[in-house]
Motif scaffolding. Structure first.
Motif, PDB file in Angstrom:
ATOM      1  N   ASP A  10      55.609  96.610  45.772  1.00  0.00           N
ATOM      2  CA  ASP A  10      55.767  96.620  44.318  1.00  0.00           C
ATOM      3  C   ASP A  10      54.544  96.074  43.574  1.00  0.00           C
ATOM      4  O   ASP A  10      54.589  95.909  42.356  1.00  0.00           O
ATOM      5  CB  ASP A  10      57.003  95.817  43.919  1.00  0.00           C
ATOM      6  N   LEU A  11      53.488  95.802  44.294  1.00  0.00           N
ATOM      7  CA  LEU A  11      52.269  95.268  43.695  1.00  0.00           C
ATOM      8  C   LEU A  11      51.822  96.170  42.551  1.00  0.00           C
ATOM      9  O   LEU A  11      51.755  97.393  42.703  1.00  0.00           O
ATOM     10  CB  LEU A  11      51.176  95.193  44.768  1.00  0.00           C
ATOM     11  N   ASP A  12      51.529  95.574  41.391  1.00  0.00           N
ATOM     12  CA  ASP A  12      51.138  96.408  40.265  1.00  0.00           C
ATOM     13  C   ASP A  12      49.693  96.204  39.813  1.00  0.00           C
ATOM     14  O   ASP A  12      49.209  96.943  38.963  1.00  0.00           O
ATOM     15  CB  ASP A  12      52.095  96.236  39.092  1.00  0.00           C
ATOM     16  N   ALA A  13      48.997  95.238  40.373  1.00  0.00           N
ATOM     17  CA  ALA A  13      47.588  95.032  40.034  1.00  0.00           C
ATOM     18  C   ALA A  13      46.935  94.183  41.113  1.00  0.00           C
ATOM     19  O   ALA A  13      47.612  93.465  41.848  1.00  0.00           O
ATOM     20  CB  ALA A  13      47.453  94.358  38.675  1.00  0.00           C
ATOM     21  N   VAL A  14      45.603  94.287  41.167  1.00  0.00           N
ATOM     22  CA  VAL A  14      44.848  93.499  42.136  1.00  0.00           C
ATOM     23  C   VAL A  14      43.563  93.008  41.468  1.00  0.00           C
ATOM     24  O   VAL A  14      42.933  93.736  40.700  1.00  0.00           O
ATOM     25  CB  VAL A  14      44.550  94.329  43.407  1.00  0.00           C
ATOM     26  N   LEU A  15      43.216  91.763  41.750  1.00  0.00           N
ATOM     27  CA  LEU A  15      41.954  91.187  41.300  1.00  0.00           C
ATOM     28  C   LEU A  15      40.949  91.322  42.436  1.00  0.00           C
ATOM     29  O   LEU A  15      41.224  90.893  43.561  1.00  0.00           O
ATOM     30  CB  LEU A  15      42.133  89.702  40.963  1.00  0.00           C
ATOM     31  N   ILE A  16      39.815  91.912  42.147  1.00  0.00           N
ATOM     32  CA  ILE A  16      38.745  92.013  43.131  1.00  0.00           C
ATOM     33  C   ILE A  16      37.586  91.167  42.620  1.00  0.00           C
ATOM     34  O   ILE A  16      37.120  91.357  41.488  1.00  0.00           O
ATOM     35  CB  ILE A  16      38.309  93.469  43.342  1.00  0.00           C
ATOM     36  N   THR A  17      37.171  90.227  43.459  1.00  0.00           N
ATOM     37  CA  THR A  17      36.080  89.346  43.062  1.00  0.00           C
ATOM     38  C   THR A  17      35.210  88.975  44.249  1.00  0.00           C
ATOM     39  O   THR A  17      35.721  88.754  45.343  1.00  0.00           O
ATOM     40  CB  THR A  17      36.618  88.064  42.379  1.00  0.00           C
ATOM     41  N   PRO A  18      33.912  88.924  44.039  1.00  0.00           N
ATOM     42  CA  PRO A  18      33.045  88.410  45.095  1.00  0.00           C
ATOM     43  C   PRO A  18      33.220  86.895  45.204  1.00  0.00           C
ATOM     44  O   PRO A  18      33.704  86.244  44.278  1.00  0.00           O
ATOM     45  CB  PRO A  18      31.622  88.747  44.609  1.00  0.00           C
ATOM     46  N   CYS A  19      32.810  86.352  46.319  1.00  0.00           N
ATOM     47  CA  CYS A  19      32.984  84.912  46.532  1.00  0.00           C
ATOM     48  C   CYS A  19      31.717  84.130  46.220  1.00  0.00           C
ATOM     49  O   CYS A  19      31.703  82.908  46.364  1.00  0.00           O
ATOM     50  CB  CYS A  19      33.435  84.635  47.960  1.00  0.00           C
ATOM     51  N   ASP A  20      30.658  84.795  45.774  1.00  0.00           N
ATOM     52  CA  ASP A  20      29.384  84.105  45.560  1.00  0.00           C
ATOM     53  C   ASP A  20      29.036  83.913  44.083  1.00  0.00           C
ATOM     54  O   ASP A  20      27.873  83.864  43.714  1.00  0.00           O
ATOM     55  CB  ASP A  20      28.253  84.836  46.281  1.00  0.00           C
ATOM     56  N   LEU A  21      30.050  83.796  43.247  1.00  0.00           N
ATOM     57  CA  LEU A  21      29.848  83.603  41.812  1.00  0.00           C
ATOM     58  C   LEU A  21      30.148  82.155  41.449  1.00  0.00           C
ATOM     59  O   LEU A  21      31.309  81.789  41.245  1.00  0.00           O
ATOM     60  CB  LEU A  21      30.757  84.536  41.008  1.00  0.00           C
ATOM     61  N   PRO A  22      29.145  81.318  41.338  1.00  0.00           N
ATOM     62  CA  PRO A  22      29.411  79.900  41.092  1.00  0.00           C
ATOM     63  C   PRO A  22      30.051  79.614  39.735  1.00  0.00           C
ATOM     64  O   PRO A  22      30.705  78.588  39.575  1.00  0.00           O
ATOM     65  CB  PRO A  22      28.032  79.252  41.210  1.00  0.00           C
ATOM     66  N   ALA A  23      29.900  80.513  38.770  1.00  0.00           N
ATOM     67  CA  ALA A  23      30.482  80.279  37.455  1.00  0.00           C
ATOM     68  C   ALA A  23      31.910  80.816  37.332  1.00  0.00           C
ATOM     69  O   ALA A  23      32.528  80.677  36.272  1.00  0.00           O
ATOM     70  CB  ALA A  23      29.602  80.903  36.368  1.00  0.00           C
ATOM     71  N   LEU A  24      32.439  81.420  38.391  1.00  0.00           N
ATOM     72  CA  LEU A  24      33.806  81.925  38.334  1.00  0.00           C
ATOM     73  C   LEU A  24      34.763  80.762  38.092  1.00  0.00           C
ATOM     74  O   LEU A  24      34.666  79.717  38.732  1.00  0.00           O
ATOM     75  CB  LEU A  24      34.179  82.634  39.629  1.00  0.00           C
ATOM     76  N   SER A  25      35.671  80.963  37.160  1.00  0.00           N
ATOM     77  CA  SER A  25      36.602  79.891  36.783  1.00  0.00           C
ATOM     78  C   SER A  25      37.996  80.458  36.557  1.00  0.00           C
ATOM     79  O   SER A  25      38.171  81.667  36.395  1.00  0.00           O
ATOM     80  CB  SER A  25      36.122  79.225  35.486  1.00  0.00           C
ATOM     81  N   GLY A  49      24.490  93.789  30.774  1.00  0.00           N
ATOM     82  CA  GLY A  49      24.535  95.147  30.248  1.00  0.00           C
ATOM     83  C   GLY A  49      25.423  96.126  30.972  1.00  0.00           C
ATOM     84  O   GLY A  49      25.368  97.326  30.707  1.00  0.00           O
ATOM     85  N   ARG A  50      26.260  95.646  31.892  1.00  0.00           N
ATOM     86  CA  ARG A  50      27.160  96.573  32.595  1.00  0.00           C
ATOM     87  C   ARG A  50      28.440  95.849  33.001  1.00  0.00           C
ATOM     88  O   ARG A  50      28.514  94.623  32.984  1.00  0.00           O
ATOM     89  CB  ARG A  50      26.483  97.189  33.804  1.00  0.00           C
ATOM     90  N   ASN A  51      29.415  96.638  33.395  1.00  0.00           N
ATOM     91  CA  ASN A  51      30.678  96.091  33.884  1.00  0.00           C
ATOM     92  C   ASN A  51      30.547  95.773  35.367  1.00  0.00           C
ATOM     93  O   ASN A  51      29.871  96.484  36.101  1.00  0.00           O
ATOM     94  CB  ASN A  51      31.812  97.103  33.684  1.00  0.00           C
ATOM     95  N   GLY A  52      31.222  94.700  35.781  1.00  0.00           N
ATOM     96  CA  GLY A  52      31.175  94.317  37.183  1.00  0.00           C
ATOM     97  C   GLY A  52      32.392  93.509  37.577  1.00  0.00           C
ATOM     98  O   GLY A  52      33.333  93.339  36.816  1.00  0.00           O
ATOM     99  N   ALA A  53      32.339  93.008  38.781  1.00  0.00           N
ATOM    100  CA  ALA A  53      33.412  92.156  39.298  1.00  0.00           C
ATOM    101  C   ALA A  53      33.118  90.720  38.902  1.00  0.00           C
ATOM    102  O   ALA A  53      31.960  90.361  38.720  1.00  0.00           O
ATOM    103  CB  ALA A  53      33.478  92.284  40.821  1.00  0.00           C
ATOM    104  N   PRO A  54      34.150  89.954  38.759  1.00  0.00           N
ATOM    105  CA  PRO A  54      35.549  90.221  39.027  1.00  0.00           C
ATOM    106  C   PRO A  54      36.135  91.249  38.061  1.00  0.00           C
ATOM    107  O   PRO A  54      35.723  91.350  36.914  1.00  0.00           O
ATOM    108  CB  PRO A  54      36.243  88.872  38.846  1.00  0.00           C
ATOM    109  N   ALA A  55      37.109  91.964  38.586  1.00  0.00           N
ATOM    110  CA  ALA A  55      37.806  92.979  37.805  1.00  0.00           C
ATOM    111  C   ALA A  55      39.241  93.078  38.296  1.00  0.00           C
ATOM    112  O   ALA A  55      39.523  92.834  39.469  1.00  0.00           O
ATOM    113  CB  ALA A  55      37.109  94.328  37.940  1.00  0.00           C
ATOM    114  N   ILE A  56      40.115  93.443  37.378  1.00  0.00           N
ATOM    115  CA  ILE A  56      41.519  93.654  37.712  1.00  0.00           C
ATOM    116  C   ILE A  56      41.818  95.146  37.586  1.00  0.00           C
ATOM    117  O   ILE A  56      41.535  95.757  36.549  1.00  0.00           O
ATOM    118  CB  ILE A  56      42.450  92.825  36.817  1.00  0.00           C
ATOM    119  N   PHE A  57      42.361  95.707  38.666  1.00  0.00           N
ATOM    120  CA  PHE A  57      42.712  97.121  38.721  1.00  0.00           C
ATOM    121  C   PHE A  57      44.224  97.246  38.786  1.00  0.00           C
ATOM    122  O   PHE A  57      44.863  96.620  39.632  1.00  0.00           O
ATOM    123  CB  PHE A  57      42.120  97.765  39.980  1.00  0.00           C
ATOM    124  N   GLY A  58      44.781  98.066  37.898  1.00  0.00           N
ATOM    125  CA  GLY A  58      46.207  98.337  37.934  1.00  0.00           C
ATOM    126  C   GLY A  58      46.548  99.354  39.003  1.00  0.00           C
ATOM    127  O   GLY A  58      45.672 100.003  39.596  1.00  0.00           O
TER     128      GLY A  58
END
Length: 111
Positions: A10-25, A49-58
């Motif tokens: 029943d999963l309706d979304a997923v967060l994809i994120t790299p692990c090397d982003l020190p400013a991720l909060s 200037g572009r879209n990137g990860a982390p991102a949430i995909f439905g």
């Protein structure tokens, strides 16, 4: 995605994120989640200037994620069709740590 769906069909979304982003909060993740919930679109971090990860995909994007090949990642999905993406400006997430020099640069920014 297949493994996640086998654990929770029943999963309706997923967060994809790299692990090397020190400013991720937690705040950044909350902002992405709120944007995704408000729009129903992919919610992507926007920096340099572009879209990137982390991102949430439905769930509607799961097939496109499964169809990715090689090491291209999801960047194409985040940038090829702007009507599918709600970007959240998170400029600090444009810095990642891949080398000892990157780590030293990050530490010098923090002092």
């Amino acid at each position: 995605i297949s493994t996640l769906l086998s654990a929770d069909p029943d999963l309706d979304a997923v967060l994809i994120t790299p692990c090397d982003l020190p400013a991720l909060s937690a705040e950044a993740i909350v902002r992405l989640s709120e944007r995704h919930q408000a729009t129903g679109l992919i919610s992507a971090s926007r920096y340099q200037g572009r879209n990137g990860a982390p991102a949430i995909f439905g769930r509607v994007e799961f097939r496109a994620l499964r169809d990715l090949k090689g090491d291209e990642g999801a960047r194409r999905l985040l940038n090829e069709d702007p009507s599918r993406v709600a970007a959240e400006d998170l400029p600090d997430l444009g810095f990642d740590i891949d080398t000892p020099a990157d780590l030293a640069a990050w530490k010098s920014r923090r002092t």
